[in-house]
Design a protein around this motif. Structure first.
Motif, PDB file in Angstrom:
ATOM      1  N   ALA A 152      -5.688   0.541   4.528  1.00 29.89           N
ATOM      2  CA  ALA A 152      -5.260  -1.134   4.240  1.00 29.89           C
ATOM      3  C   ALA A 152      -5.894  -2.381   5.010  1.00 29.89           C
ATOM      4  O   ALA A 152      -7.234  -3.260   4.065  1.00 29.89           O
ATOM      5  N   TYR A 188      -8.266  -5.605   3.211  1.00 32.55           N
ATOM      6  CA  TYR A 188      -7.786  -6.179   1.689  1.00 32.55           C
ATOM      7  C   TYR A 188      -6.907  -6.997   1.966  1.00 32.55           C
ATOM      8  O   TYR A 188      -6.000  -7.507   1.633  1.00 32.55           O
ATOM      9  N   LEU A 238      -0.054  -7.604   2.960  1.00 33.57           N
ATOM     10  CA  LEU A 238       0.055  -7.433   3.111  1.00 33.57           C
ATOM     11  C   LEU A 238       1.932  -6.986   3.198  1.00 33.57           C
ATOM     12  O   LEU A 238       2.534  -7.046   4.177  1.00 33.57           O
ATOM     13  N   CYS A 277       0.947  -1.377  -0.150  1.00 35.06           N
ATOM     14  CA  CYS A 277       0.100  -0.018  -0.216  1.00 35.06           C
ATOM     15  C   CYS A 277       0.637   1.364  -0.187  1.00 35.06           C
ATOM     16  O   CYS A 277       1.371   1.584   0.642  1.00 35.06           O
ATOM     17  N   PRO A 333      -1.338   4.606   5.846  1.00 37.19           N
ATOM     18  CA  PRO A 333      -1.636   3.980   3.964  1.00 37.19           C
ATOM     19  C   PRO A 333      -1.715   2.194   4.920  1.00 37.19           C
ATOM     20  O   PRO A 333      -2.337   1.739   4.148  1.00 37.19           O
ATOM     21  N   GLY A 363      -9.847   2.583   4.436  1.00 35.90           N
ATOM     22  CA  GLY A 363      -9.861   2.104   3.325  1.00 35.90           C
ATOM     23  C   GLY A 363     -11.397   1.797   1.926  1.00 35.90           C
ATOM     24  O   GLY A 363     -10.753   1.205   1.201  1.00 35.90           O
ATOM     25  N   GLY A 418      -3.332   6.474   0.791  1.00 42.24           N
ATOM     26  CA  GLY A 418      -2.276   5.178   0.355  1.00 42.24           C
ATOM     27  C   GLY A 418      -3.787   4.992  -0.830  1.00 42.24           C
ATOM     28  O   GLY A 418      -4.220   5.444  -1.315  1.00 42.24           O
ATOM     29  N   ILE A 462      -3.619   1.262  -3.382  1.00 41.32           N
ATOM     30  CA  ILE A 462      -3.124  -0.396  -3.339  1.00 41.32           C
ATOM     31  C   ILE A 462      -3.731  -0.158  -5.379  1.00 41.32           C
ATOM     32  O   ILE A 462      -4.728  -0.165  -5.615  1.00 41.32           O
TER      33      ILE A 462
END
Length: 331
Positions: free
Chosen positions: A308, A313, A294, A226, A304, A267, A256, A258
């Motif tokens: 996430a 995620y 991640l 991220c 970030p 997020g 962030g 992704i």
């Protein structure tokens, strides 16, 4: 009698091959003596009649050629106190935390990506479909990955192609990891960003592209980073955002990135005009995976990465001790 050109060339080639073979054998012998017989560099130099500097160079070359791979048991880092705290605090399935390097953020990231390269094969099973993101962090993991065979593994490029420095491009990350794992690779043979939505829609209807996008949506596991929403972000260097847009996106809550998509502190997506002109995995498709690994490290990555995790995620996290401590403090 002077030999003809052909004869001279063959003789020179033979000598070159002999020299190369002799050096290769010496590198292997030095490597065996050092790692298997436990000899020190001075002892090896004396046995083989070479200088200690040559021994050092041969050992370095052996590591460069992947003759030798030095690893630490990943369980050491999974059982680390900060790793357990991340799992408990954020409801993760697992986490790895390596000690931050006293030499700075880049060295800490190097430690993280190296331990991830050893950990990732244990997280994969035959038949898995691994979606691979882009950028420096993922590229470092791919470059450090061991050469192992995972039966029936498919590696899928999650974002379309975009010029990127030093091999950080999406197709490089996915192809490198697939080669290391002896896996089938599904590249996404389209640009990440196009000039108009109509062109995007037409490309998505092409049978080969449609099949590749189905593979993107069908991944059951992912590895990603991220990124930050700052002037130094990968998306700025790749041209998805220019420097004047970064602050505007941050003002809208972006924290962030992704796979080229912006997220806020929770997020949630931060929409931009270019979203409909991008060909890449969507944020919705990045959620609810069997594994979302991640990877990240650095003082600017804590927020970030936390976003996430909050967005659903990530199921697994790999980072350094300083970043882990900051994430826990922020939470």
């Amino acid at each position: 009698m002077t030999p003809g050109p052909g004869r001279s060339s063959r003789s020179g080639d033979a000598k070159t091959v002999t020299r190369t073979r002799s050096q290769d054998e010496a590198i292997i012998e030095v490597t065996w003596c050092y790692y298997q017989d436990g000899m020190n560099q001075n002892e090896i130099a004396e046995r083989l009649g070479i200088s200690r500097a040559t021994v050092v160079n041969y050992l370095s070359e052996a590591r460069r050629r992947d003759y030798v791979r030095i690893t630490l048991d990943s369980d050491i880092f999974r059982d680390q106190q900060l790793a357990r705290a991340l799992v408990d605090r954020f409801g993760l399935r697992d986490a790895i935390v390596v000690p931050s390097s006293p030499d700075g953020a880049d060295q800490s990231l190097d430690r993280v990506t190296r331990v991830v390269s050893d950990w990732l094969p244990s997280l994969l099973e035959p038949g898995d479909r691994l979606g691979v993101a882009w950028g420096e962090t993922v590229y470092r993991v791919a470059e450090a990955a061991p050469r192992v065979t995972i039966d029936g593994l498919t590696v899928v490029q999650l974002v379309g192609s975009r010029p990127a420095a030093l091999g950080f491009a999406a197709e490089t990350c996915s192809a490198t990891l697939a080669r290391r794992y002896g896996a089938h690779c599904v590249n996404l043979h389209v640009p990440l960003l196009l000039s108009d939505k109509q062109l995007v829609d037409r490309l998505k209807q092409e049978p080969v592209i449609r099949e590749q996008l189905e593979a993107v949506a069908d991944c059951n596991k992912t590895i990603f980073a991220c990124g930050t929403c700052t002037a130094g972000s990968h998306v700025v260097h790749a041209g998805l955002l220019d420097r004047s847009e970064v602050d505007a996106c941050a003002e809208k809550g972006a924290i962030g990135v992704i796979c080229g998509r912006l997220i806020d502190h929770e997020g949630n997506p931060v929409m931009r005009e270019i979203e409909n002109r991008m060909i890449a995995v969507t944020l919705d498709q990045m959620k609810n995976k069997d594994m979302g690994l991640l990877v990240g490290s650095g003082p600017e990555r804590a927020k970030p990465m936390l976003a996430a995790i909050r967005g659903g995620y990530a199921t697994h996290v790999a980072t350094c001790s300083q970043t882990a401590a900051e994430m826990l403090e922020l939470a």
